[in-house]
Design a protein around this motif. Structure first.
Motif, mmCIF file in Angstrom:
data_model
loop_
_atom_site.group_PDB
_atom_site.id
_atom_site.type_symbol
_atom_site.label_atom_id
_atom_site.label_comp_id
_atom_site.label_asym_id
_atom_site.label_seq_id
_atom_site.Cartn_x
_atom_site.Cartn_y
_atom_site.Cartn_z
ATOM 1 N N GLU A 25 0.346 -33.976 -44.705
ATOM 2 C CA GLU A 25 0.130 -33.841 -43.267
ATOM 3 C C GLU A 25 -1.363 -33.925 -42.925
ATOM 4 N N THR A 28 -2.372 -37.439 -43.348
ATOM 5 C CA THR A 28 -1.830 -38.210 -42.232
ATOM 6 C C THR A 28 -2.709 -38.067 -41.001
ATOM 7 N N ASP A 29 -3.140 -36.857 -40.690
ATOM 8 C CA ASP A 29 -4.021 -36.649 -39.535
ATOM 9 C C ASP A 29 -5.306 -37.454 -39.681
ATOM 10 N N PHE A 32 -4.541 -41.140 -39.169
ATOM 11 C CA PHE A 32 -4.330 -41.504 -37.769
ATOM 12 C C PHE A 32 -5.656 -41.691 -37.045
ATOM 13 N N GLU A 104 14.903 -43.131 -35.816
ATOM 14 C CA GLU A 104 13.984 -42.124 -36.344
ATOM 15 C C GLU A 104 14.402 -41.627 -37.721
ATOM 16 N N ILE A 109 7.027 -38.048 -41.093
ATOM 17 C CA ILE A 109 5.960 -37.051 -41.141
ATOM 18 C C ILE A 109 5.193 -37.053 -39.825
ATOM 19 N N GLY A 110 4.993 -38.251 -39.280
ATOM 20 C CA GLY A 110 4.283 -38.347 -38.015
ATOM 21 C C GLY A 110 4.110 -39.778 -37.569
ATOM 22 N N ALA A 111 3.861 -39.944 -36.281
ATOM 23 C CA ALA A 111 3.584 -41.254 -35.694
ATOM 24 C C ALA A 111 2.608 -41.038 -34.549
ATOM 25 N N GLN A 112 1.788 -42.046 -34.309
ATOM 26 C CA GLN A 112 0.837 -41.972 -33.207
ATOM 27 C C GLN A 112 0.727 -43.339 -32.564
ATOM 28 N N ALA A 124 2.792 -44.995 -38.379
ATOM 29 C CA ALA A 124 3.798 -43.990 -38.745
ATOM 30 C C ALA A 124 3.744 -43.758 -40.242
#
Length: 172
Positions: A25, A28-29, A32, A104, A109-112, A124
């Motif tokens: 995570e 990932t941040d 992004f 989805e 974990i995440g998408a922006q 993503a």
């Protein structure tokens, strides 16, 4: 003097271990942020052509000889990157993002998302295994995907966004 050297070595080892064990995570941040900068700068000029598709290829990647204009395969060591181009989609198309949201994945974990200069993009990260992630970078009708070790997330998403952002084709 010898004692302070040992303390320094232990501190250095601790810092290295903490950096290597970052949670996906956190990576990932960071990824992004890097991808957003690559999207907004849009600074990479095309340097490769496959069929009717012009795009930026980072020097560390090579083009697979089996590539065709709508499915270009780039490789770096053991990792493959798949550049898919839909020439019917404009730079502001959200089709791939809408598909991501509709389908989805369970382990997203995440998408922006990003938008600038009439272009829409997103990144993503999807967990694929214990230390494996699927990375997606997209701008309009250009999507770059790979499955890799989660430690590559930051460096790869930035390069993938540079590629996706640079794609040009005859229908634009």
């Amino acid at each position: 003097m010898l004692r302070s050297g040992k303390v320094f070595l232990l501190l250095l080892l601790a810092v290295v271990l903490v950096g290597c064990n970052q949670k996906v995570e956190v990576r990932t941040d960071d990824a992004f942020v890097s991808a957003k900068k690559a999207f907004e700068l849009n600074s990479k000029k095309t340097n490769q052509t496959v069929g009717e598709i012009d795009f930026y290829k980072p020097p560390t990647l090579r083009i697979d000889k089996e590539s065709i204009s709508q499915k270009i395969v780039l490789t770096k060591r053991n990792d493959s990157f798949y550049l898919t181009v839909n020439p019917n989609e404009q730079k502001n198309s959200q089709v791939y993002y809408d598909v991501l949201l509709t389908d989805e994945p369970d382990h997203l974990i995440g998408a922006q998302t990003f938008s600038k200069d009439d272009a829409f993009g997103f990144v993503a990260v999807i967990q694929k295994g214990e230390k494996q992630v699927e990375l997606i970078a997209n701008v309009g009708g250009a999507k770059v995907e790979t499955v890799t070790n989660e430690a590559n997330t930051d460096a790869y998403l930035e390069k993938m966004m540079e590629i996706a952002r640079s794609v040009q084709h005859d229908d634009q």
